[in-house]
Design a protein around this motif. Structure first.
Motif, mmCIF file in Angstrom:
data_model
loop_
_atom_site.group_PDB
_atom_site.id
_atom_site.type_symbol
_atom_site.label_atom_id
_atom_site.label_comp_id
_atom_site.label_asym_id
_atom_site.label_seq_id
_atom_site.Cartn_x
_atom_site.Cartn_y
_atom_site.Cartn_z
ATOM 1 N N PHE A 64 -19.505 50.815 -41.685
ATOM 2 C CA PHE A 64 -20.788 50.119 -41.629
ATOM 3 C C PHE A 64 -21.936 51.011 -42.091
ATOM 4 O O PHE A 64 -22.907 50.526 -42.680
ATOM 5 N N ASN A 65 -21.836 52.306 -41.837
ATOM 6 C CA ASN A 65 -22.853 53.213 -42.371
ATOM 7 C C ASN A 65 -22.852 53.185 -43.893
ATOM 8 O O ASN A 65 -23.901 53.293 -44.537
ATOM 9 N N ILE A 68 -24.633 49.919 -44.926
ATOM 10 C CA ILE A 68 -26.076 50.041 -44.698
ATOM 11 C C ILE A 68 -26.679 51.030 -45.691
ATOM 12 O O ILE A 68 -27.795 50.825 -46.202
ATOM 13 N N ILE A 90 -30.800 53.704 -38.854
ATOM 14 C CA ILE A 90 -29.403 54.139 -38.882
ATOM 15 C C ILE A 90 -29.312 55.660 -38.858
ATOM 16 O O ILE A 90 -28.477 56.248 -38.166
ATOM 17 N N THR A 94 -27.485 57.728 -35.887
ATOM 18 C CA THR A 94 -26.399 58.668 -36.176
ATOM 19 C C THR A 94 -26.716 60.043 -35.604
ATOM 20 O O THR A 94 -25.856 60.699 -35.018
ATOM 21 N N VAL A 273 -24.367 43.452 -39.371
ATOM 22 C CA VAL A 273 -23.671 44.677 -38.976
ATOM 23 C C VAL A 273 -24.126 45.098 -37.577
ATOM 24 O O VAL A 273 -25.298 45.397 -37.364
ATOM 25 N N GLU A 275 -24.579 47.685 -35.975
ATOM 26 C CA GLU A 275 -24.561 49.127 -36.243
ATOM 27 C C GLU A 275 -24.718 49.990 -34.990
ATOM 28 O O GLU A 275 -24.249 51.109 -34.943
#
Length: 801
Positions: A64-65, A68, A90, A94, A273, A275
């Motif tokens: 998903f990262n 994105i 994001i 992270t 997503v 995330e």
């Protein structure tokens, strides 16, 4: 010997002590230096957690990262920076995930060092404790009861040296090792002692070729992580066709600016997503590890926090768990006219003959020190299967005699008049050992027959002050407690009764248990206290409970608990326990406090319950995002939002509140079927939110006209979606506390500030035009809120937990 603690690992002799009777001096300092220089060192790293590189990789390089990240680059090319805010979110998420996991790793690694048991090697003729990584090829490694071999080798010295290799071969019966026999890393000593020469170290050792640590054998199942992986798979299945349809719809649309179309297409894909879901799960686990680490609790496998929260049966070993390790001799009762002076002399000699005395034997040594210096000619180490140990002595005139010390109900025949007295003492919670003269040599298989009883040694056990409170905690939480001990059943029951454990008056002698698993399970369900349980029976009892659908936790600290700890859903070892038990346990209580377990259970419940809450938030967003994309494709209208709108909504209704909700206290009991429980709420909530939002959007398209109509339509749809998402958050936040009310209120206030602040209005392109449409948007949201309440109640009634 003591039937519950004799096999427990005891401290190795301090450095500088003379070599064992084998007379082997081991390597010299110069020889060790040569081997170190050649790299012949046991250099396998002991890892209690993932490496830093693994943590960074796991948080950065995700599916998903990547999605994105690509969309973020697209926005940087075609749109203003405010439409790329999701990319910075994001990056921040992270970074938070990496930071928290590194903090947890630091905690785990520091606790692992505290709890590390150092093997004993003989160098320059003296025994010394060193780190396992410092063992070199050719080192002479000493082993005693409970010690685990950390490298492969060849036995050089053996004194009734019995080794259990079940963790490697699956064979439960101990193997008697003799000089010249091979010993494998990963095996552990159950009786006797010996020394072996290291022949394979580092990555050449047998156990390392299988895996790096003993925990390889029982990886904890995490329903939470498995469920989230399953959810992400479903999300991918939904997201791919919806995203493709949205892209094609934008490319084929007429009269739409290309940059605007790209931005709105990205806006439709990004919220699909979830995330933050994986991030918050990792953060919740990591913070749980840190919190438990402050209480000296080493979690060797992160999902073990979750596992202990799910257990409904806890099997406890009495000694070391309910009672403290130390004991005191309270009485010595002579039998059959035995001479008191001789009995005390023999007891002192028995204590002196054991290089690794257990708790009961240490109490005897303290009470009857060896002053006569009887010469030990032969010894029989204690084993859980025999329930006794022994030694043979020569006195000053050369007369030889053999003696046994162990469980009276094992050494005495049925019907012996002394058993009634022993039962009376056991019923008072006292431990009784029988000293008896053997009629044959210790090597005779029938040495336990025809004994002449000499004395009963009465020992008093010290109850842990926090044991009763902990047992009451499990009772209040509807977790069944089973006391499984190698000690006399009546004695175990008396100790349990002192602690107020229900059912302590009904004790079961495990020697009468049936071998059939179903029959055994039935007896286990109906009773609480079991005595005279052999190591294999402990394992069988765990399996029997699991066959009835129970999640079983097993606590223990002796080598006789290893097999059961390995097979249990969650194994819990005391920090002072044997090296073997700590190797297979998922949780190690370094403070040796049974009272730490409620904290572990509470931490697990916090993680599971809160992740379930926030997962519902994230997946509601995924469902309404997919639905909106599909409706846009079907109706061939522009997507209602820009990325900046959904970034704002996600931050206020999911991101910020989910972070606080995931870390909040939560005492709800863990429940199974995580995926079903989350999906049954998020799917109807997402459908209602999506339909309400799109209804407002279509109504606004009819109401507004002119060149700026799309911005007004977007603002109206944003208002509806925010109000519906806030109502979902309000439902998820129940039951309300002051801080939860404040949290929901603060998120609502944040949206109001955006609406009334000119700079923020321009930044987010949000401006409510007129009064009719904004009130209509609010009314649609109100109807959706009612539908949400109804849906929640219907789902809860039709699909109860």
């Amino acid at each position: 010997m003591d039937t519950d603690v004799d096999e427990r690992d005891q401290p190795s002799p301090p450095g500088g002590t003379p070599p064992s009777p084998g007379g082997h001096d081991g390597l010299t300092t110069a020889q060790v230096a040569e081997r170190v220089a050649r790299g012949e060192v046991n250099d396998v790293p002991v890892r209690s957690s993932r490496s830093t590189a693994d943590i960074v990789r796991a948080n950065v390089f995700t599916r998903f990262n990547a999605i994105i990240g690509v969309l973020f680059l697209v926005i940087l090319v075609v749109g203003p920076i405010q439409d790329g805010l999701f990319g910075f979110v994001i990056i921040a998420n992270t970074a938070i995930g990496i930071f928290q996991e590194l903090r947890a790793k630091k905690t785990l690694d520091s606790l692992a060092v505290i709890g590390e048991v150092k093997p004993t090697v003989r160098r320059d003729g003296a025994a010394a404790e060193i780190h396992a990584s410092e063992i070199v090829l050719g080192d002479l490694v000493e082993l005693g009861p409970g010690d685990k071999a950390v490298v492969d080798g060849e036995v050089l010295e053996a004194d009734n040296f019995e080794v259990d290799e079940s963790l490697l071969t699956g064979e439960a019966d101990p193997v008697l090792k003799k000089p010249g026999d091979r010993i494998l890393s990963g095996s552990f000593v159950v009786a006797g002692g010996g020394a072996f020469t290291a022949t394979k170290v580092g990555r050449e050792a047998y156990a390392v070729q299988l895996a790096e640590e003993a925990s390889r054998f029982t990886l904890v199942h995490s329903e939470l992580r498995t469920g989230i992986s399953q959810i992400l798979k479903y999300v991918t299945y939904m997201m791919v066709p919806a995203a493709i349809g949205l892209i094609l719809s934008s490319l084929l649309a007429d009269n739409q600016d290309s940059s605007e179309a790209v931005r709105r297409t990205v806006a439709g894909i990004v919220p699909m997503v979830p995330e933050g879901l994986v991030l918050l799960t990792s953060v919740a686990f990591a913070i749980g590890v840190i919190r438990l680490g402050r209480q000296q609790c080493l979690v060797q496998e992160l999902p073990a926090i979750e596992g202990l929260a799910r257990v409904d049966v806890v099997c406890l070993d009495k000694t070391g768990t309910l009672t403290e390790g130390g004991m005191d001799v309270t009485d010595l009762r002579l039998l059959d006219g035995a001479d008191e002076a001789e009995v005390k002399r023999v007891l002192g000699a028995l204590g002196e003959s054991d290089p690794r005395p257990n708790a009961s034997l240490r109490a005897i040594i303290d009470e009857y020190p060896d002053t006569e210096q009887l010469r030990c000619t032969e010894s029989l180490p204690f084993s859980s299967a025999r329930k006794y140990s022994g030694a043979a002595f020569n006195d000053a005139v050369g007369e030889s005699s053999a003696w046994l010390l162990g469980a009276p109900d094992v050494l005495l025949p049925d019907g012996d008049p002394n058993l009634a007295l022993i039962d009376d003492l056991n019923s008072q919670g006292l431990r009784v050992l029988l000293l008896a003269r053997a009629a044959t040599e210790l090597s005779d298989p029938a040495v336990g027959e025809g004994l002449k009883p000499a004395a009963m040694v009465v020992l008093e056990q010290r109850l842990r002050p926090d044991a009763a409170i902990t047992l009451q905690y499990f009772a209040d939480e509807r977790v069944k407690t089973k006391i499984i001990s190698g000690d006399n059943a009546v004695s175990v029951g008396a100790v349990a009764a002192k602690l107020g454990l229900p059912g302590a008056d009904r004790t079961v002698d495990a020697r009468t248990l049936p071998a059939d698993r179903d029959e055994m399970a039935k007896i286990l369900e109906e009773n609480t206290v079991f005595g005279r349980v052999s190591p294999q029976q402990k394992r069988d009892m765990v399996a029997a409970l699991q066959s009835r659908g129970h999640d079983v936790a097993m606590t223990g600290d002796g080598v006789n608990d290893v097999l059961a700890l390995k097979d249990a859903d969650i194994g819990v070892s005391m920090g002072s326990g044997s090296e073997a038990t700590r190797a297979v346990a998922q949780i190690v209580l370094l403070n040796n406090s049974f009272a730490t377990l409620p904290s572990v259970v509470a931490e697990g419940r916090r993680v599971i319950g809160n992740i379930e809450r926030v997962a519902t938030l994230f997946l509601t967003k995924t469902v309404y995002s997919v639905l909106l994309a599909l409706l846009v494709v079907i109706t061939q209208v522009p997507y209602p939002f820009l990325p900046r709108h959904l970034t704002l909504l996600s931050t206020l209704t999911i991101g910020v509140p989910a972070f606080f909700l995931a870390l909040a206290p939560n005492r709800e009991r863990a429940k199974p079927h995580f995926v079903r429980r989350v999906m049954k709420y998020s799917i109807p909530a997402g459908l209602i939110a999506g339909v309400a939002t799109f209804s407002t959007y279509l109504l606004a398209r009819v109401h507004y006209e002119g060149p700026n109509a799309l911005d007004a339509e977007t603002s109206a749809a944003t208002l509806t979606l925010f109000l519906v998402a806030m109502w979902v958050l309000a439902i998820i936040a129940r039951p309300y506390t002051w801080w939860r009310v404040l949290l929901v209120g603060a998120m609502g206030l944040g949206f109001v500030i955006v609406l009334v602040t000119p700079f923020l209005q321009h930044f987010f392109e949000l401006q409510l035009v007129g009064t009719t449409m904004p009130w209509a948007a609010a009314a649609i949201a109100a109807v959706a809120a009612v539908l949400l309440e109804v849906a929640w109640k219907v789902v809860a009634r039709r699909y109860p937990d």
